[in-house]
Design a protein around this motif. Sequence first.
Motif, PDB file in Angstrom:
ATOM      1  N   THR A  94      28.599   5.211  28.515  1.00  0.00           N
ATOM      2  CA  THR A  94      27.724   4.567  27.295  1.00  0.00           C
ATOM      3  C   THR A  94      26.382   4.252  27.975  1.00  0.00           C
ATOM      4  OG1 THR A  94      28.701   2.446  27.641  1.00  0.00           O
ATOM      5  CG2 THR A  94      29.700   3.681  26.102  1.00  0.00           C
ATOM      6  N   ASN A  95      26.146   4.663  29.092  1.00  0.00           N
ATOM      7  CA  ASN A  95      24.754   4.320  29.911  1.00  0.00           C
ATOM      8  C   ASN A  95      23.654   5.108  29.798  1.00  0.00           C
ATOM      9  OD1 ASN A  95      25.425   6.065  31.805  1.00  0.00           O
ATOM     10  ND2 ASN A  95      25.848   4.518  33.409  1.00  0.00           N
ATOM     11  N   GLY A  96      23.868   6.267  29.209  1.00  0.00           N
ATOM     12  CA  GLY A  96      22.703   7.234  28.962  1.00  0.00           C
ATOM     13  C   GLY A  96      22.835   8.452  29.970  1.00  0.00           C
ATOM     14  N   ALA A  97      23.682   8.280  30.922  1.00  0.00           N
ATOM     15  CA  ALA A  97      24.055   9.252  31.968  1.00  0.00           C
ATOM     16  C   ALA A  97      25.467   9.715  31.799  1.00  0.00           C
ATOM     17  CB  ALA A  97      23.921   8.726  33.287  1.00  0.00           C
ATOM     18  N   MET A  98      25.784  11.064  32.538  1.00  0.00           N
ATOM     19  CA  MET A  98      26.958  11.563  32.386  1.00  0.00           C
ATOM     20  C   MET A  98      27.561  12.383  33.290  1.00  0.00           C
ATOM     21  SD  MET A  98      28.226  14.405  29.359  1.00  0.00           S
ATOM     22  CE  MET A  98      30.085  15.015  29.307  1.00  0.00           C
ATOM     23  N   HIS A  99      28.858  12.120  33.824  1.00  0.00           N
ATOM     24  CA  HIS A  99      29.226  13.245  34.773  1.00  0.00           C
ATOM     25  C   HIS A  99      29.820  14.654  34.063  1.00  0.00           C
ATOM     26  CE1 HIS A  99      29.564  11.367  38.751  1.00  0.00           C
ATOM     27  NE2 HIS A  99      29.951  10.036  38.196  1.00  0.00           N
ATOM     28  N   ALA A 100      28.638  15.444  33.513  1.00  0.00           N
ATOM     29  CA  ALA A 100      28.848  16.393  33.017  1.00  0.00           C
ATOM     30  C   ALA A 100      29.238  17.625  33.880  1.00  0.00           C
ATOM     31  CB  ALA A 100      27.680  16.701  32.100  1.00  0.00           C
ATOM     32  N   CYS A 101      29.066  17.363  35.073  1.00  0.00           N
ATOM     33  CA  CYS A 101      29.027  18.548  36.207  1.00  0.00           C
ATOM     34  C   CYS A 101      30.346  18.309  36.959  1.00  0.00           C
ATOM     35  CB  CYS A 101      28.017  18.558  37.165  1.00  0.00           C
ATOM     36  SG  CYS A 101      27.786  20.521  37.831  1.00  0.00           S
ATOM     37  N   GLY A 102      31.438  17.013  36.627  1.00  0.00           N
ATOM     38  CA  GLY A 102      32.589  17.180  37.251  1.00  0.00           C
ATOM     39  C   GLY A 102      32.380  16.477  38.749  1.00  0.00           C
ATOM     40  N   HIS A 103      31.203  15.933  38.997  1.00  0.00           N
ATOM     41  CA  HIS A 103      31.102  15.128  40.215  1.00  0.00           C
ATOM     42  C   HIS A 103      32.117  14.092  40.453  1.00  0.00           C
ATOM     43  CE1 HIS A 103      27.008  16.992  40.974  1.00  0.00           C
ATOM     44  NE2 HIS A 103      27.904  18.047  40.816  1.00  0.00           N
ATOM     45  N   ASP A 104      32.690  13.479  39.304  1.00  0.00           N
ATOM     46  CA  ASP A 104      33.568  12.269  39.430  1.00  0.00           C
ATOM     47  C   ASP A 104      34.853  12.959  39.901  1.00  0.00           C
ATOM     48  OD1 ASP A 104      33.687  13.908  37.029  1.00  0.00           O
ATOM     49  OD2 ASP A 104      34.423  12.199  35.577  1.00  0.00           O
TER      50      ASP A 104
END
Length: 404
Positions: A94-104
């Motif tokens: 919810t902070n305006g960023a995202m792990h959209a590439c799966g680096h998590d």
Amino acid sequence: MADLTPGDDRFLEQLIDLRRRLHATPEVGLQLPLTQQLVLDALADLDLEITLGTETTSVVAVLRGGRPGPVVLLRGDMDGLPLVEDTGLPFGSTNGAMHACGHDLHVAGLVGAARLLAARRAELPGTVLFMFQPGEEGYDGASVMLREGVLEAAGERPIAAYGIHVAADVASGMIASRPGTLMAAYSVLDVRVVGRGGHGSRPHEALDPVPATAEMISALYTHITRRYSAFDPVVLTVGEIHAGSAPNIIPDQTHFRVGVRSFSNATTESLVAELPRFVTDIGRAHGLTVHATMRTVLPATINDDVEAATFGETARALFGAERYQELANPRTGSEDFSRVLAEIPGAYGYVGAAKDLDPEHLPTSNHSPQARFDDSVLADQALLLATLAWNRLQAEVGEGDPVI
């Protein structure tokens, strides 16, 4: 946790918990203090030699085995993307960023590999270096870590390096790689064309840069099809053009930028030398001044043939031939693990993590605000990384069981 195995439900549960905590608090760029602390907490009980970056919030962890042997490097990138998440996941950001590439998943999988190897430290013939890297998404964090000495962190340079990238558009659990070029180089051509502005009703009194710019752009698309081999291709995209402020004014200059993908070092070097000269010569033919530069943002990701074979053999031995695919062609994205592979022979590959893959529809790809990853692949991801290191070290000393 040192007694856990990849088949232990608790092992997967703890990796999933770490991945979801990382997913909920993504950070972008080279400064990832929250992510760094989560990594340090996850490694705290493993008795590793830890070094933190000074230019960036990297973590380098060294695991020394109980038997003598060389060093192998395993890498996981840690940063997210400046995207607003739109997945509806209960642990979504919810902070305006995202792990959209799966680096998590990359971070959690690498932590899992460290736990597996630490559990068999006494038998490990050599040293494993874990490279937790910020800034892969456009910040060239690998270069920063190389500059800070990641390859010397264990006291000697690694003999091999391995990494894994999850894919949101590949069936969960499928593994893929290939020898040679796996991902493209990315270069940017930046061109400013300078003429003399004037009134649109009297073009003969001006020196119009717009027609020449149009000619340059058209010629670039044609040029790469005639100058470069179809078997060593170039993918060129003019994605940015700026010119003028009104329809009846001839601008005094134009500016355009071109993204160029290439798949061999020789072709990349040729493009960097040739394309600025090519557009400059067109401009000069029109009496214009052209300022053209081209830089390689990232080189091609090129797997060592022997290490790529090790990658494939290890995946097949662990998971069966039906879960491994040798890719016929490279993928056209770019990756800064290429920097490491330019220094150390190694291999990079993919693990499918498509969540609820529907064969009736195109899957959501990495970098989408709707990207969803199946975190049940984490145990297999950790096992693959750990076994790559184990097998490579065992092969070097020439003894022992080749599968962890």
